[in-house]
Design a protein around this motif. Structure first.
Motif, PDB file in Angstrom:
ATOM      1  N   ILE A 110       9.459   5.233   9.921  1.00 28.11           N
ATOM      2  CA  ILE A 110      10.911   6.101   9.705  1.00 28.11           C
ATOM      3  C   ILE A 110      11.389   6.021   8.410  1.00 28.11           C
ATOM      4  O   ILE A 110      11.913   6.828   7.739  1.00 28.11           O
ATOM      5  CB  ILE A 110      11.931   5.645  10.894  1.00 28.11           C
ATOM      6  N   THR A 111      11.397   4.688   7.826  1.00 31.06           N
ATOM      7  CA  THR A 111      11.970   4.472   6.372  1.00 31.06           C
ATOM      8  C   THR A 111      10.978   5.162   5.297  1.00 31.06           C
ATOM      9  O   THR A 111      11.429   5.654   4.460  1.00 31.06           O
ATOM     10  CB  THR A 111      12.112   2.923   6.173  1.00 31.06           C
ATOM     11  N   GLY A 112       9.845   5.083   5.638  1.00 29.14           N
ATOM     12  CA  GLY A 112       8.600   5.717   4.827  1.00 29.14           C
ATOM     13  C   GLY A 112       8.665   7.239   4.763  1.00 29.14           C
ATOM     14  O   GLY A 112       8.683   7.913   3.671  1.00 29.14           O
ATOM     15  N   SER A 113       9.231   7.841   5.874  1.00 30.74           N
ATOM     16  CA  SER A 113       9.249   9.256   6.084  1.00 30.74           C
ATOM     17  C   SER A 113      10.678   9.787   5.299  1.00 30.74           C
ATOM     18  O   SER A 113      10.469  10.435   4.502  1.00 30.74           O
ATOM     19  CB  SER A 113       9.567   9.563   7.350  1.00 30.74           C
ATOM     20  N   PRO A 152      -2.529  10.006   0.306  1.00 26.16           N
ATOM     21  CA  PRO A 152      -1.200  10.523  -0.161  1.00 26.16           C
ATOM     22  C   PRO A 152      -0.246   9.989   0.731  1.00 26.16           C
ATOM     23  O   PRO A 152      -0.661   9.444   1.747  1.00 26.16           O
ATOM     24  CB  PRO A 152      -1.277  12.174  -0.238  1.00 26.16           C
ATOM     25  N   VAL A 153       1.012   9.992   0.410  1.00 21.20           N
ATOM     26  CA  VAL A 153       1.886   9.396   1.427  1.00 21.20           C
ATOM     27  C   VAL A 153       2.045  10.088   2.831  1.00 21.20           C
ATOM     28  O   VAL A 153       2.429   9.206   3.675  1.00 21.20           O
ATOM     29  CB  VAL A 153       3.299   9.303   0.900  1.00 21.20           C
ATOM     30  N   GLY A 154       1.737  11.247   2.892  1.00 22.52           N
ATOM     31  CA  GLY A 154       1.780  11.691   4.369  1.00 22.52           C
ATOM     32  C   GLY A 154       0.566  11.448   5.328  1.00 22.52           C
ATOM     33  O   GLY A 154       0.951  11.050   6.376  1.00 22.52           O
ATOM     34  N   LEU A 155      -0.544  11.341   4.553  1.00 23.60           N
ATOM     35  CA  LEU A 155      -1.658  10.998   5.496  1.00 23.60           C
ATOM     36  C   LEU A 155      -1.759   9.207   5.858  1.00 23.60           C
ATOM     37  O   LEU A 155      -1.887   9.009   7.024  1.00 23.60           O
ATOM     38  CB  LEU A 155      -2.954  11.242   4.733  1.00 23.60           C
ATOM     39  N   GLY A 156      -1.078   8.744   4.680  1.00 19.63           N
ATOM     40  CA  GLY A 156      -0.800   7.215   5.203  1.00 19.63           C
ATOM     41  C   GLY A 156       0.290   7.013   6.360  1.00 19.63           C
ATOM     42  O   GLY A 156      -0.184   5.883   7.066  1.00 19.63           O
ATOM     43  N   LEU A 157       1.189   7.519   6.215  1.00 14.40           N
ATOM     44  CA  LEU A 157       2.589   7.666   7.435  1.00 14.40           C
ATOM     45  C   LEU A 157       1.607   7.936   8.685  1.00 14.40           C
ATOM     46  O   LEU A 157       1.999   7.496   9.843  1.00 14.40           O
ATOM     47  CB  LEU A 157       3.527   8.280   7.040  1.00 14.40           C
ATOM     48  N   ALA A 200      -0.162   6.316  13.913  1.00 13.53           N
ATOM     49  CA  ALA A 200      -1.406   6.418  15.120  1.00 13.53           C
ATOM     50  C   ALA A 200      -1.405   4.966  15.633  1.00 13.53           C
ATOM     51  O   ALA A 200      -1.962   5.104  16.864  1.00 13.53           O
ATOM     52  CB  ALA A 200      -2.594   6.817  14.383  1.00 13.53           C
ATOM     53  N   THR A 201      -1.220   4.047  15.020  1.00 12.10           N
ATOM     54  CA  THR A 201      -1.454   2.422  15.387  1.00 12.10           C
ATOM     55  C   THR A 201      -0.017   2.038  16.166  1.00 12.10           C
ATOM     56  O   THR A 201       0.035   0.981  16.195  1.00 12.10           O
ATOM     57  CB  THR A 201      -1.584   1.512  14.078  1.00 12.10           C
ATOM     58  N   VAL A 234       0.847  -1.322   0.132  1.00 14.45           N
ATOM     59  CA  VAL A 234       0.070   0.166   0.010  1.00 14.45           C
ATOM     60  C   VAL A 234       0.742   1.260  -0.035  1.00 14.45           C
ATOM     61  O   VAL A 234       0.434   2.215  -0.422  1.00 14.45           O
ATOM     62  CB  VAL A 234      -0.842  -0.061   1.268  1.00 14.45           C
ATOM     63  N   PHE A 235       2.010   1.320   0.513  1.00 11.46           N
ATOM     64  CA  PHE A 235       3.044   2.432   0.667  1.00 11.46           C
ATOM     65  C   PHE A 235       3.302   2.893  -0.858  1.00 11.46           C
ATOM     66  O   PHE A 235       3.343   4.024  -1.049  1.00 11.46           O
ATOM     67  CB  PHE A 235       4.065   2.136   1.389  1.00 11.46           C
ATOM     68  N   GLY A 236       3.493   1.906  -1.885  1.00  8.39           N
ATOM     69  CA  GLY A 236       3.619   2.233  -3.159  1.00  8.39           C
ATOM     70  C   GLY A 236       2.395   3.007  -3.911  1.00  8.39           C
ATOM     71  O   GLY A 236       2.721   3.948  -4.633  1.00  8.39           O
ATOM     72  N   ARG A 237       1.430   2.562  -3.317  1.00  7.29           N
ATOM     73  CA  ARG A 237       0.140   3.260  -3.915  1.00  7.29           C
ATOM     74  C   ARG A 237      -0.158   4.645  -3.355  1.00  7.29           C
ATOM     75  O   ARG A 237      -0.267   5.597  -3.961  1.00  7.29           O
ATOM     76  CB  ARG A 237      -1.042   2.451  -3.367  1.00  7.29           C
ATOM     77  N   TRP A 238       0.445   4.606  -2.077  1.00  4.54           N
ATOM     78  CA  TRP A 238       0.338   6.012  -1.563  1.00  4.54           C
ATOM     79  C   TRP A 238       1.313   7.024  -2.187  1.00  4.54           C
ATOM     80  O   TRP A 238       1.022   8.277  -2.275  1.00  4.54           O
ATOM     81  CB  TRP A 238       0.764   5.748  -0.012  1.00  4.54           C
TER      82      TRP A 238
END
Length: 306
Positions: free
Chosen positions: A275-278, A252-257, A262-263, A94-98
């Motif tokens: 951290i890696t996604g950021s 978007p990627v910011g909202l997904g991260l 939050a979880t 899902v991160f690639g989709r974001w």
């Protein structure tokens, strides 16, 4: 017989002594100290600016265990490739989709917003009509309105026409950029001579042809400058997608991260992924600024020297 008296000669007058207006030369010690102060301040600002990115670079190479077992700026076992593999495979990638969604919102939205801003700024700089300056003042007033204030009214309007939870709910509000209109008008007044446009009209060019073939190439530095501002604003846009979108596939990627973050109390294994996604989410912004820096700097400094 009278004798002629010789004419009296006046003593030469001395011109008043002018004060010395030459500036005293600075001593080497004073010059060195001022340079040292400026260099120190710039170094402090650079460290303050680069410290979060450095922390991100170091900790993106750590596993979950090393994140809590080692200090923040201390290197541990290199685990970046494993983190990247886990990042792009978690939840079926899902991160690639974001990331793709962010590129869509930022690139397509920034291109459309830049074109609209250039057209509006060109019209304000070139044409005269009744109430132009009042309308321009109203546009500038939009700069003072925070985007978070108008997000809820835009959500209500989008819900009325059925655009909520769709790509259009994020793309359409991004078309309006008052600051881009202001920059475009400033550039158009400086870059596009009225005589050139008048010559094109005499030769039979339509207004759209004159803008496309003459004004737009002259406004290429303005295009890059407004595009960079729009791209950065769209990439970092958070509150509008939070209000408009419910489906995580459209995030978007910011909202997904943000949702992953939050979880974290329930799923602590996501620390390394967040951290890696950021870190990965910063890369497109850096590439955009590095690749377009030459055009952006030339646009900002144009007109400073004649």
């Amino acid at each position: 017989m009278a004798t002629a008296t010789p004419p009296r000669t006046l003593p030469p007058t001395r011109s008043p002594k002018r004060p010395d207006t030459t500036r005293p030369s600075r001593t080497p010690a004073a010059s060195w100290s001022s340079k040292a102060v400026v260099t120190t301040l710039l170094g402090i600002v650079a460290v303050y600016t680069l410290m979060p990115l450095s922390w991100l670079l170091v900790n993106a190479t750590k596993s979950n265990g090393d994140l809590f077992a080692s200090p923040g700026f201390e290197l541990a076992d290199f685990n970046l490739l494993t983190n990247l593999a886990d990042l792009f495979t978690y939840q079926d990638g899902v991160f690639g989709r974001w990331l793709a969604n962010s590129m869509l919102y930022s690139v397509v939205g920034a291109l459309a917003s830049t074109l609209v801003s250039l057209l509006a700024g060109y019209a304000f700089a070139t044409y005269d009509w009744w109430g132009k300056e009042k309308l321009y003042g109203l546009v500038l007033l939009g700069i003072l309105v925070p985007h978070t204030v108008i997000s809820l009214p835009m959500y209500l309007m989008a819900s009325e026409v059925g655009l909520v939870n769709s790509y259009w709910a994020v793309l359409i509000p991004g078309l309006v950029n008052p600051f881009g209109v202001y920059l475009s008008r400033v550039f158009a007044e400086s870059y596009v001579p009225g005589e050139t446009l008048e010559a094109a009209r005499i030769d039979g060019a339509s207004e759209l042809r004159a803008f496309r073939s003459i004004a737009l190439p002259m406004l290429s530095p303005a295009f890059v400058t407004v595009f960079l501002f729009s791209f950065t604003g769209s990439w970092n846009n958070f509150f509008l997608p939070l209000v408009m979108l419910n489906d995580s596939a459209l995030y978007p990627v910011g909202l997904g991260l943000f949702n992953w973050n939050a979880t974290l109390p329930q799923e602590p294994q996501l620390y390394s992924l967040v951290i890696t996604g950021s870190l990965v989410s910063v890369v497109p912004l850096a590439l955009a600024f590095v690749s377009l820096q030459r055009f952006w700097r030339s646009g900002l400094t144009a007109g400073a020297v004649k």
